[in-house]
Write an enzyme that holds these catalytic residues in place. Sequence first.
Site, PDB file in Angstrom:
ATOM      1  N   GLY A  13       0.936  -1.198  -0.063  1.00  0.00           N
ATOM      2  CA  GLY A  13      -0.033  -0.076   0.056  1.00  0.00           C
ATOM      3  C   GLY A  13       0.876   1.272  -0.288  1.00  0.00           C
ATOM      4  O   GLY A  13       1.937   1.206   0.227  1.00  0.00           O
ATOM      5  N   PRO A  14       0.247   2.415  -0.232  1.00  0.00           N
ATOM      6  CA  PRO A  14       0.977   3.599  -0.358  1.00  0.00           C
ATOM      7  C   PRO A  14       1.547   4.078   1.006  1.00  0.00           C
ATOM      8  O   PRO A  14       1.056   3.413   2.113  1.00  0.00           O
ATOM      9  CB  PRO A  14      -0.007   4.843  -0.595  1.00  0.00           C
ATOM     10  CG  PRO A  14      -1.239   3.878  -1.267  1.00  0.00           C
ATOM     11  CD  PRO A  14      -0.978   2.431  -0.743  1.00  0.00           C
ATOM     12  N   HIS A  56      -9.130  30.716 -12.922  1.00  0.00           N
ATOM     13  CA  HIS A  56      -9.191  29.295 -12.536  1.00  0.00           C
ATOM     14  C   HIS A  56     -10.454  29.096 -11.896  1.00  0.00           C
ATOM     15  O   HIS A  56     -11.232  28.266 -12.246  1.00  0.00           O
ATOM     16  CB  HIS A  56      -7.944  29.063 -11.700  1.00  0.00           C
ATOM     17  CG  HIS A  56      -6.697  28.756 -11.877  1.00  0.00           C
ATOM     18  ND1 HIS A  56      -6.542  28.092 -13.255  1.00  0.00           N
ATOM     19  CD2 HIS A  56      -5.663  29.383 -11.737  1.00  0.00           C
ATOM     20  CE1 HIS A  56      -5.154  28.294 -13.505  1.00  0.00           C
ATOM     21  NE2 HIS A  56      -4.683  28.841 -12.648  1.00  0.00           N
ATOM     22  N   HIS A  94      -5.448  36.312 -11.878  1.00  0.00           N
ATOM     23  CA  HIS A  94      -5.064  34.730 -12.115  1.00  0.00           C
ATOM     24  C   HIS A  94      -5.800  33.647 -11.491  1.00  0.00           C
ATOM     25  O   HIS A  94      -6.600  32.814 -12.065  1.00  0.00           O
ATOM     26  CB  HIS A  94      -3.622  34.421 -11.931  1.00  0.00           C
ATOM     27  CG  HIS A  94      -2.867  33.261 -12.268  1.00  0.00           C
ATOM     28  ND1 HIS A  94      -2.175  33.251 -13.380  1.00  0.00           N
ATOM     29  CD2 HIS A  94      -3.149  32.035 -11.808  1.00  0.00           C
ATOM     30  CE1 HIS A  94      -1.975  31.785 -13.638  1.00  0.00           C
ATOM     31  NE2 HIS A  94      -2.268  31.190 -12.728  1.00  0.00           N
ATOM     32  N   GLU A  95      -6.176  33.866 -10.351  1.00  0.00           N
ATOM     33  CA  GLU A  95      -6.960  32.704  -9.356  1.00  0.00           C
ATOM     34  C   GLU A  95      -8.288  32.911  -9.894  1.00  0.00           C
ATOM     35  O   GLU A  95      -9.096  32.029  -9.857  1.00  0.00           O
ATOM     36  CB  GLU A  95      -6.723  33.043  -7.881  1.00  0.00           C
ATOM     37  CG  GLU A  95      -5.291  32.840  -7.607  1.00  0.00           C
ATOM     38  CD  GLU A  95      -4.582  31.618  -7.948  1.00  0.00           C
ATOM     39  OE1 GLU A  95      -5.484  30.594  -8.069  1.00  0.00           O
ATOM     40  OE2 GLU A  95      -3.427  31.534  -8.082  1.00  0.00           O
ATOM     41  N   GLY A 154       2.031   5.605   4.679  1.00  0.00           N
ATOM     42  CA  GLY A 154       1.033   6.221   5.605  1.00  0.00           C
ATOM     43  C   GLY A 154      -0.119   5.615   5.846  1.00  0.00           C
ATOM     44  O   GLY A 154      -1.104   6.356   6.456  1.00  0.00           O
ATOM     45  N   GLY A 174      -0.864   2.647   7.232  1.00  0.00           N
ATOM     46  CA  GLY A 174      -1.042   1.807   8.566  1.00  0.00           C
ATOM     47  C   GLY A 174      -0.657   0.392   8.178  1.00  0.00           C
ATOM     48  O   GLY A 174      -1.320  -0.391   9.010  1.00  0.00           O
ATOM     49  N   LYS A 175       0.413   0.247   7.513  1.00  0.00           N
ATOM     50  CA  LYS A 175       0.725  -1.139   7.242  1.00  0.00           C
ATOM     51  C   LYS A 175       1.590  -1.842   8.561  1.00  0.00           C
ATOM     52  O   LYS A 175       1.281  -2.719   9.164  1.00  0.00           O
ATOM     53  CB  LYS A 175       1.867  -1.338   6.025  1.00  0.00           C
ATOM     54  CG  LYS A 175       0.930  -1.006   4.850  1.00  0.00           C
ATOM     55  CD  LYS A 175       1.983  -1.266   3.644  1.00  0.00           C
ATOM     56  CE  LYS A 175       2.979  -0.292   3.638  1.00  0.00           C
ATOM     57  NZ  LYS A 175       2.791   1.201   3.213  1.00  0.00           N
ATOM     58  N   THR A 176       2.277  -0.924   9.057  1.00  0.00           N
ATOM     59  CA  THR A 176       3.143  -1.088  10.379  1.00  0.00           C
ATOM     60  C   THR A 176       2.305  -1.216  11.648  1.00  0.00           C
ATOM     61  O   THR A 176       2.317  -2.198  12.321  1.00  0.00           O
ATOM     62  CB  THR A 176       4.196  -0.077  10.542  1.00  0.00           C
ATOM     63  OG1 THR A 176       4.956  -0.260   9.748  1.00  0.00           O
ATOM     64  CG2 THR A 176       4.789  -0.453  11.631  1.00  0.00           C
TER      65      THR A 176
END
EC number: 3.4.24.-
Length: 656
Positions: free
Chosen positions: A196-197, A422, A418-419, A199, A201-203
């Site tokens: 998994g990516p 968008h 500019h913003e 962070g 929660g694998k550990t």
Amino acid sequence: MSDMAKNLILWLVIAVVLMSVFQNFSGGDSNQDNMSYSVFLKNVDNGMVSSANFDKEGVIVGSMRNGEKFTTVVPYLDMKLMDQLIEQGVDTSGVQPEESSLLTSIFISWFPMLLLIGVWIFFMRQMQGGGGKGAMSFGKSKARLLGEDQIKTTFSDVAGCDEAKEDVTELVDFLRDPSKFQKLGGKIPKGVLMVGPPGTGKTLLAKAIAGEAKVPFFSISGSDFVEMFVGVGASRVRDMFDQAKKSAPCIIFIDEIDAVGRKRGAGHGGGHDEREQTLNQMLVEMDGFEGHEGIIVIAATNRPDVLDPALLRPGRFDRQVMVGLPDIRGREQILKVHMRKVPLGDNVEASLIARGTPGFSGADLANLVNEAALFAARNDKRVVSMDEFDKAKDKIMMGSERKTMVMSEEEKTNTAYHEAGHAIVGRLVPKHDPVYKVSIIPRGRALGVTMYLPEQDKYSSSREELESRIATLFGGRIAEEITLGEAGVTTGASNDIERATDIARKMVTQWGLSPKMGPINYKDDENEMFMGAAPSHMSAETSRDIDAEIRLLIDRNYALAEKLLKENMDILEAMKDALMKYETIDAKQIDDLMNRVEVRLPADWVRDGKTDDSDKPSGGATTADKDAAADKKDSKKEVSKDTPKPDVGNPEDAPS
């Protein structure tokens, strides 16, 4: 005791020993005055010398009658000196040469060698990580053992990965009662690979398995096996499994196993380098002639594609558990877990926070709760309210506010256009994520930010959504060109152009969304695509067709964004004015602007009791209030003018 303190004590001991040896080798008393031999003879003739001791060959140490000490050297063997001393009544004596002991002689002769050996041991311990082990214990395992009572983590502390917890629940049942499976002829998996990516929660999930099963837990990183000496890693693997057999049933957790489990033969070391030796030993230990009943190996990685196929075959890591990013329900559960230790206000709703944090991992959500608590602590609050969570979310997603940066009015106006470009295009194109917030406050590396939040989690994108995203990315540049002219266009759209081009290229070469090129994958090694060179399997004509299709996508959506902005110039000007006035506008204010109604006050202004009556032409404020507001405004301008202006770049957009 820390490593720095140990090193300091070691070097102090070495310095003291060296000083002692040098002092022993240095001779003479520093308090004694050197006297020339001719003066010494005159003093003897005058009866001024009271004693003279022949300390060494040719060296006389004595004292004068007035108590002063002296030292002199006889330049030659003077046979008449003794008669002269006796004649003048000088107390004369000799010193027997000191005989050093055997141990002292051995120590002095062997001291340099002992010092070199000590320094060598010290550096070898440093190179091997120390850890209180002997200098020659390279092959010992570095796995950290946590006992049954040391692990407090359970499945209740793990949220957002229900499917993964279901996959590993039977591991807990096996460790508690192996006979339940053995009497039916079943064998529990020897290895479980968590993928998994970062962070997610694998550990944490591996610790929860050990905490639920109440068994010892060996924890080690894949990089702890590999050392500079060939064979050390293999020895550590053997030692780790030997320790695990003594503590069975138990769990061995190997974090970042891709550091040692990469495909063999891919490097320059052939099959005899240290990493591959370690991998070979691990393969043998996991499924060799000797079975290790009761030992479950759990490994974690975010790069399963680089692992050796022999490591993933049945009998070794024969079960893969996917621990992915949580969905909206999983994010809500994770937030509730981390909110247990935080005093919350009455207005905090985990479901609303979960909806506004798509793509966040478990570690990101833990960081969000922690940042919110820090914001509350800075303001001396006793509870964490929804306002702190909103500020923490903006900080994580858009970056920290750079309040000390001074921007000129021209740059602020350019950033506002500019913003606003968008935001307006993002609202008008079909199937685009709703605009969440627009700000011209510098954050992170950007001078302005337009944020979008999806209404629900998305796992794929349609062609219409992708083209709408391209059009929105060009909205900022087009707004600058319309309002400031071609000469006023800045470099602030560089990131927008890069991202839009990347989307268009993937639509043509990878996703099969170009009718002309068809559903064919034209993607090749990125290095071959460098500088526009055609890949080895692609003709020059095909490469030109790909470039033409990319240009067609860009031009079509660029024209669409330009058309939408020119048809809504009044909204563009109004949004620019609102950004210059409030600096940050939210979704409700953007709705007012798009509906061409009066913009409501920001939520923080209402909460702080601020008004904008001073900006209105009439009504609301007294003359005194207007004068005070004008004085305050003039003072602000004066301070801003006197403040030195840093060298800042042009507006850049943060990733949406």
